[in-house]
Design a protein around this motif. Sequence first.
Motif, PDB file in Angstrom:
ATOM      1  N   ASP A  61     -53.579  10.018  19.003  1.00  0.00           N
ATOM      2  CA  ASP A  61     -52.480  10.093  18.037  1.00  0.00           C
ATOM      3  C   ASP A  61     -52.637  11.234  17.037  1.00  0.00           C
ATOM      4  OD1 ASP A  61     -50.666   8.215  18.889  1.00  0.00           O
ATOM      5  OD2 ASP A  61     -51.645   6.570  17.839  1.00  0.00           O
ATOM      6  N   SER A  62     -53.846  11.803  16.912  1.00  0.00           N
ATOM      7  CA  SER A  62     -54.033  12.884  15.948  1.00  0.00           C
ATOM      8  C   SER A  62     -53.712  14.265  16.526  1.00  0.00           C
ATOM      9  CB  SER A  62     -55.471  12.877  15.415  1.00  0.00           C
ATOM     10  OG  SER A  62     -56.372  13.271  16.436  1.00  0.00           O
ATOM     11  N   VAL A  63     -53.524  14.356  17.847  1.00  0.00           N
ATOM     12  CA  VAL A  63     -53.189  15.646  18.471  1.00  0.00           C
ATOM     13  C   VAL A  63     -51.780  16.040  18.037  1.00  0.00           C
ATOM     14  CG1 VAL A  63     -52.844  16.843  20.667  1.00  0.00           C
ATOM     15  CG2 VAL A  63     -54.703  15.187  20.430  1.00  0.00           C
ATOM     16  N   PRO A  64     -51.603  17.274  17.513  1.00  0.00           N
ATOM     17  CA  PRO A  64     -50.273  17.665  17.022  1.00  0.00           C
ATOM     18  C   PRO A  64     -49.238  17.943  18.116  1.00  0.00           C
ATOM     19  CG  PRO A  64     -51.825  19.476  16.759  1.00  0.00           C
ATOM     20  CD  PRO A  64     -52.620  18.304  17.246  1.00  0.00           C
ATOM     21  N   ASP A  65     -49.689  18.225  19.324  1.00  0.00           N
ATOM     22  CA  ASP A  65     -48.754  18.435  20.429  1.00  0.00           C
ATOM     23  C   ASP A  65     -48.328  17.082  20.992  1.00  0.00           C
ATOM     24  OD1 ASP A  65     -48.979  21.205  20.248  1.00  0.00           O
ATOM     25  OD2 ASP A  65     -50.663  21.268  21.637  1.00  0.00           O
ATOM     26  N   ALA A  66     -47.123  17.042  21.532  1.00  0.00           N
ATOM     27  CA  ALA A  66     -46.625  15.814  22.158  1.00  0.00           C
ATOM     28  C   ALA A  66     -47.371  15.599  23.470  1.00  0.00           C
ATOM     29  CB  ALA A  66     -45.137  15.920  22.413  1.00  0.00           C
ATOM     30  N   ILE A  67     -47.933  14.396  23.642  1.00  0.00           N
ATOM     31  CA  ILE A  67     -48.612  14.037  24.890  1.00  0.00           C
ATOM     32  C   ILE A  67     -47.908  12.804  25.458  1.00  0.00           C
ATOM     33  CG2 ILE A  67     -50.768  13.332  25.984  1.00  0.00           C
ATOM     34  CD1 ILE A  67     -52.256  14.672  23.691  1.00  0.00           C
ATOM     35  N   ILE A  68     -47.474  12.938  26.702  1.00  0.00           N
ATOM     36  CA  ILE A  68     -46.752  11.852  27.374  1.00  0.00           C
ATOM     37  C   ILE A  68     -47.426  11.583  28.711  1.00  0.00           C
ATOM     38  CG2 ILE A  68     -44.544  11.177  28.395  1.00  0.00           C
ATOM     39  CD1 ILE A  68     -43.198  13.034  26.325  1.00  0.00           C
ATOM     40  N   VAL A  69     -47.744  10.323  28.958  1.00  0.00           N
ATOM     41  CA  VAL A  69     -48.334   9.916  30.238  1.00  0.00           C
ATOM     42  C   VAL A  69     -47.237   9.226  31.037  1.00  0.00           C
ATOM     43  CG1 VAL A  69     -50.127   8.545  31.363  1.00  0.00           C
ATOM     44  CG2 VAL A  69     -50.589   9.613  29.142  1.00  0.00           C
ATOM     45  N   THR A  70     -47.041   9.694  32.277  1.00  0.00           N
ATOM     46  CA  THR A  70     -46.006   9.118  33.131  1.00  0.00           C
ATOM     47  C   THR A  70     -46.618   8.563  34.408  1.00  0.00           C
ATOM     48  OG1 THR A  70     -45.534  11.089  34.461  1.00  0.00           O
ATOM     49  CG2 THR A  70     -44.402  10.906  32.339  1.00  0.00           C
ATOM     50  N   GLY A  71     -45.856   7.717  35.066  1.00  0.00           N
ATOM     51  CA  GLY A  71     -46.247   7.228  36.381  1.00  0.00           C
ATOM     52  C   GLY A  71     -45.846   8.236  37.445  1.00  0.00           C
ATOM     53  N   GLU A  72     -45.991   7.828  38.694  1.00  0.00           N
ATOM     54  CA  GLU A  72     -45.681   8.718  39.825  1.00  0.00           C
ATOM     55  C   GLU A  72     -44.235   9.198  39.808  1.00  0.00           C
ATOM     56  OE1 GLU A  72     -47.602   7.268  43.708  1.00  0.00           O
ATOM     57  OE2 GLU A  72     -47.517   5.489  42.419  1.00  0.00           O
ATOM     58  N   THR A  73     -43.319   8.362  39.341  1.00  0.00           N
ATOM     59  CA  THR A  73     -41.898   8.708  39.382  1.00  0.00           C
ATOM     60  C   THR A  73     -41.433   9.481  38.152  1.00  0.00           C
ATOM     61  OG1 THR A  73     -41.296   6.613  38.348  1.00  0.00           O
ATOM     62  CG2 THR A  73     -41.374   6.674  40.761  1.00  0.00           C
ATOM     63  N   GLY A  74     -42.323   9.667  37.169  1.00  0.00           N
ATOM     64  CA  GLY A  74     -41.944  10.400  35.964  1.00  0.00           C
ATOM     65  C   GLY A  74     -41.478   9.515  34.830  1.00  0.00           C
ATOM     66  N   CYS A  75     -41.589   8.197  34.982  1.00  0.00           N
ATOM     67  CA  CYS A  75     -41.225   7.295  33.875  1.00  0.00           C
ATOM     68  C   CYS A  75     -42.382   7.222  32.884  1.00  0.00           C
ATOM     69  CB  CYS A  75     -40.896   5.904  34.396  1.00  0.00           C
ATOM     70  SG  CYS A  75     -39.289   5.854  35.226  1.00  0.00           S
ATOM     71  N   VAL A  76     -42.046   7.258  31.620  1.00  0.00           N
ATOM     72  CA  VAL A  76     -43.048   7.301  30.557  1.00  0.00           C
ATOM     73  C   VAL A  76     -43.786   5.972  30.465  1.00  0.00           C
ATOM     74  CG1 VAL A  76     -43.408   7.617  28.078  1.00  0.00           C
ATOM     75  CG2 VAL A  76     -41.672   8.978  29.271  1.00  0.00           C
ATOM     76  N   GLN A  77     -45.117   6.051  30.494  1.00  0.00           N
ATOM     77  CA  GLN A  77     -45.960   4.862  30.342  1.00  0.00           C
ATOM     78  C   GLN A  77     -46.599   4.792  28.958  1.00  0.00           C
ATOM     79  OE1 GLN A  77     -48.785   5.168  33.590  1.00  0.00           O
ATOM     80  NE2 GLN A  77     -47.374   4.203  35.027  1.00  0.00           N
ATOM     81  N   ARG A  78     -46.900   5.966  28.403  1.00  0.00           N
ATOM     82  CA  ARG A  78     -47.574   6.013  27.110  1.00  0.00           C
ATOM     83  C   ARG A  78     -47.292   7.355  26.460  1.00  0.00           C
ATOM     84  NH1 ARG A  78     -53.324   3.717  25.500  1.00  0.00           N
ATOM     85  NH2 ARG A  78     -53.074   4.250  23.346  1.00  0.00           N
TER      86      ARG A  78
END
Length: 199
Positions: A61-78
Amino acid sequence: GDEIAVEYIKRGAADYVLKDRLERLPSAIGRAMSEKAHREETARLEGQILYAQREWEQTFDSVPDAIIVTGETGCVQRANRAALATLGLKEFSDLIGKPCHEVIHGQRSEPPECPFCLLRQTGKEERAEIEAPRLDKIFDATWTPLREPSGAVRRNVLVLRDITERKRAEEALRASEGKYRQIIEIANEGIWLLDPDGK
């Protein structure tokens, strides 16, 4: 008696010894001490795991860049908190479970220039500059596959760096240089550039 002893075992006692069988006392104490040590070690390890998890979440949460984790299909998980701010969202529920192209581009389908499309084709990390007109932003986007030990890709990490100001500054500089060059080319007078020594 045995019935009372069984009740104590159900409540968490490690063992029991009947008055008429005191020869079991040393083994019962040994077992109780062993179980106590095991419980303490388990509690210590669980504490370390919780500490490491909290530390990782704080780092994420402290990283200033947006970080998005997705599943195989590209849906956001975290996602981290910077992702909410970057995408102009208020709650993680506005992001989690939705296709990334919907939350980034505001489109129902993936744009062809999306690095995620390339990642699915190549299976390798992909990087591109993407425009998000809905947000009026330009991003340096990096998609990285997360592989399992078997080599299969189950999740992907998207890092979005907002480069809007830099790109606009570059465009303004190019426009300024173009105007300067135009003025030099149409001038009727001779124009020279001199260094500090007059050369």
